[in-house]
Design a protein around this motif. Structure first.
Motif, mmCIF file in Angstrom:
data_model
loop_
_atom_site.group_PDB
_atom_site.id
_atom_site.type_symbol
_atom_site.label_atom_id
_atom_site.label_comp_id
_atom_site.label_asym_id
_atom_site.label_seq_id
_atom_site.Cartn_x
_atom_site.Cartn_y
_atom_site.Cartn_z
ATOM 1 N N ASP A 166 -29.798 64.658 -35.852
ATOM 2 C CA ASP A 166 -30.863 63.677 -35.700
ATOM 3 C C ASP A 166 -30.740 62.627 -36.801
ATOM 4 O OD1 ASP A 166 -31.744 65.162 -33.556
ATOM 5 O OD2 ASP A 166 -33.366 66.123 -34.647
ATOM 6 N N VAL A 167 -31.097 61.386 -36.463
ATOM 7 C CA VAL A 167 -30.872 60.249 -37.353
ATOM 8 C C VAL A 167 -32.179 59.490 -37.548
ATOM 9 C CG1 VAL A 167 -29.631 58.052 -37.573
ATOM 10 C CG2 VAL A 167 -28.497 60.004 -36.542
ATOM 11 N N THR A 168 -32.378 58.942 -38.756
ATOM 12 C CA THR A 168 -33.516 58.068 -39.029
ATOM 13 C C THR A 168 -32.999 56.670 -39.338
ATOM 14 O OG1 THR A 168 -34.873 59.875 -39.878
ATOM 15 C CG2 THR A 168 -35.513 57.642 -40.529
ATOM 16 N N ILE A 169 -33.605 55.680 -38.689
ATOM 17 C CA ILE A 169 -33.273 54.268 -38.906
ATOM 18 C C ILE A 169 -34.551 53.591 -39.385
ATOM 19 C CG2 ILE A 169 -32.547 52.108 -37.814
ATOM 20 C CD1 ILE A 169 -31.123 53.869 -35.690
ATOM 21 N N VAL A 176 -25.690 64.165 -27.108
ATOM 22 C CA VAL A 176 -26.725 64.353 -26.101
ATOM 23 C C VAL A 176 -27.695 65.413 -26.614
ATOM 24 C CG1 VAL A 176 -27.187 65.171 -23.747
ATOM 25 C CG2 VAL A 176 -25.230 63.667 -24.182
ATOM 26 N N GLY A 177 -28.983 65.126 -26.506
ATOM 27 C CA GLY A 177 -30.014 66.046 -26.981
ATOM 28 C C GLY A 177 -30.525 65.732 -28.377
ATOM 29 N N ASP A 178 -29.842 64.832 -29.091
ATOM 30 C CA ASP A 178 -30.280 64.435 -30.427
ATOM 31 C C ASP A 178 -31.407 63.412 -30.340
ATOM 32 O OD1 ASP A 178 -28.371 66.086 -31.536
ATOM 33 O OD2 ASP A 178 -26.987 64.464 -32.046
ATOM 34 N N THR A 179 -32.155 63.308 -31.417
ATOM 35 C CA THR A 179 -33.276 62.371 -31.496
ATOM 36 C C THR A 179 -33.006 61.352 -32.588
ATOM 37 O OG1 THR A 179 -34.826 64.078 -30.755
ATOM 38 C CG2 THR A 179 -35.773 62.186 -31.917
ATOM 39 N N LEU A 210 -28.431 79.387 -45.733
ATOM 40 C CA LEU A 210 -28.105 79.138 -44.322
ATOM 41 C C LEU A 210 -29.033 78.118 -43.689
ATOM 42 C CD1 LEU A 210 -27.198 82.730 -43.075
ATOM 43 C CD2 LEU A 210 -25.645 80.811 -43.514
ATOM 44 N N SER A 211 -30.315 78.161 -44.018
ATOM 45 C CA SER A 211 -31.245 77.195 -43.429
ATOM 46 C C SER A 211 -30.993 75.796 -43.966
ATOM 47 C CB SER A 211 -32.698 77.609 -43.645
ATOM 48 O OG SER A 211 -33.011 77.584 -45.008
ATOM 49 N N SER A 212 -30.633 75.666 -45.227
ATOM 50 C CA SER A 212 -30.329 74.338 -45.765
ATOM 51 C C SER A 212 -29.009 73.835 -45.204
ATOM 52 C CB SER A 212 -30.300 74.350 -47.288
ATOM 53 O OG SER A 212 -29.208 75.111 -47.756
ATOM 54 N N PHE A 213 -28.076 74.733 -44.960
ATOM 55 C CA PHE A 213 -26.784 74.358 -44.367
ATOM 56 C C PHE A 213 -27.009 73.786 -42.972
ATOM 57 C CE2 PHE A 213 -23.048 75.464 -41.836
ATOM 58 C CZ PHE A 213 -22.037 74.866 -42.587
ATOM 59 N N ASN A 214 -27.839 74.445 -42.170
ATOM 60 C CA ASN A 214 -28.103 73.966 -40.814
ATOM 61 C C ASN A 214 -28.805 72.618 -40.817
ATOM 62 O OD1 ASN A 214 -26.919 76.135 -39.570
ATOM 63 N ND2 ASN A 214 -28.809 77.310 -39.445
ATOM 64 N N LYS A 239 -35.517 60.859 -27.742
ATOM 65 C CA LYS A 239 -34.525 61.922 -27.567
ATOM 66 C C LYS A 239 -33.530 61.458 -26.509
ATOM 67 C CE LYS A 239 -33.986 66.852 -26.784
ATOM 68 N NZ LYS A 239 -34.679 68.129 -26.573
ATOM 69 N N PHE A 240 -32.264 61.417 -26.859
ATOM 70 C CA PHE A 240 -31.229 60.873 -25.990
ATOM 71 C C PHE A 240 -30.649 61.977 -25.107
ATOM 72 C CE2 PHE A 240 -31.779 57.821 -29.293
ATOM 73 C CZ PHE A 240 -31.618 56.605 -28.647
ATOM 74 N N GLU A 241 -30.924 61.874 -23.810
ATOM 75 C CA GLU A 241 -30.510 62.890 -22.848
ATOM 76 C C GLU A 241 -29.303 62.473 -22.010
ATOM 77 O OE1 GLU A 241 -31.658 65.829 -22.928
ATOM 78 O OE2 GLU A 241 -33.581 65.647 -23.941
ATOM 79 N N LYS A 242 -28.991 61.153 -22.001
ATOM 80 C CA LYS A 242 -27.871 60.664 -21.201
ATOM 81 C C LYS A 242 -26.824 60.034 -22.108
ATOM 82 C CE LYS A 242 -30.092 59.790 -16.833
ATOM 83 N NZ LYS A 242 -29.940 59.030 -15.624
#
Length: 146
Positions: free
Chosen positions: A26-29, A51-54, A16-20, A91-94
């Motif tokens: 969240d994304v890395t560039i 919204v709320g992702d980093t 379950l933890s690996s599934f989540n 962190k993108f809030e808008k």
């Protein structure tokens, strides 16, 4: 509780933890000097998050930073500019489109877009940005992908 039940519960928790984490948004560039035939490039030119992702920008090569382009973010978003050669995150809030570039390599086409919440309501404002050098042509190509 016997050992078999403990093992079974442990395996379920691990699964379950690996599934989540596999579905975390969240994304890395990476900020790169070279990728394939391209030079001075972000590993992903367009990313879509909620919204709320980093978004994490990794300084995989030296000489790069991330700067939100003036007028290239949803209204009310504060200025964002990272230090050179440093990993950074935001962190993108808008919801909306966020246009950014690597300050020293913007003329070489080192630009990118983050689309938050699939909201493209500020696309026309983004299109009015005065991109320079190779960024101008690349921005036009990326607009078609937004």
């Amino acid at each position: 509780m016997n050992m078999k039940n403990i093992l079974k519960k442990t395996l379920i928790l691990i699964f379950l933890s690996s599934f989540n984490s596999a579905f975390a948004a969240d994304v890395t560039i990476e900020m790169l000097n070279k990728s394939g035939k391209e030079i001075m490039v972000f590993s992903n030119k367009i990313v879509r998050v909620d919204v709320g992702d980093t978004v994490f920008w990794k300084a995989a090569s030296k000489g790069h930073n991330v700067e939100f382009i003036k007028g290239g973010t949803p209204e009310g978003v504060t200025k964002f500019k990272s230090k050179m050669n440093k990993d950074t995150q935001f962190k993108f809030e808008k919801p909306g489109i966020y246009a950014y570039w690597c300050t020293p390599h913007k003329m070489m086409g080192m630009i990118g877009f983050v689309v938050v919440g699939n909201d493209k309501s500020n696309l026309e404002i983004i299109k009015s940005i005065k991109f320079v050098g190779k960024s101008k042509k690349l921005a036009a190509e990326l607009f078609d992908q937004l």
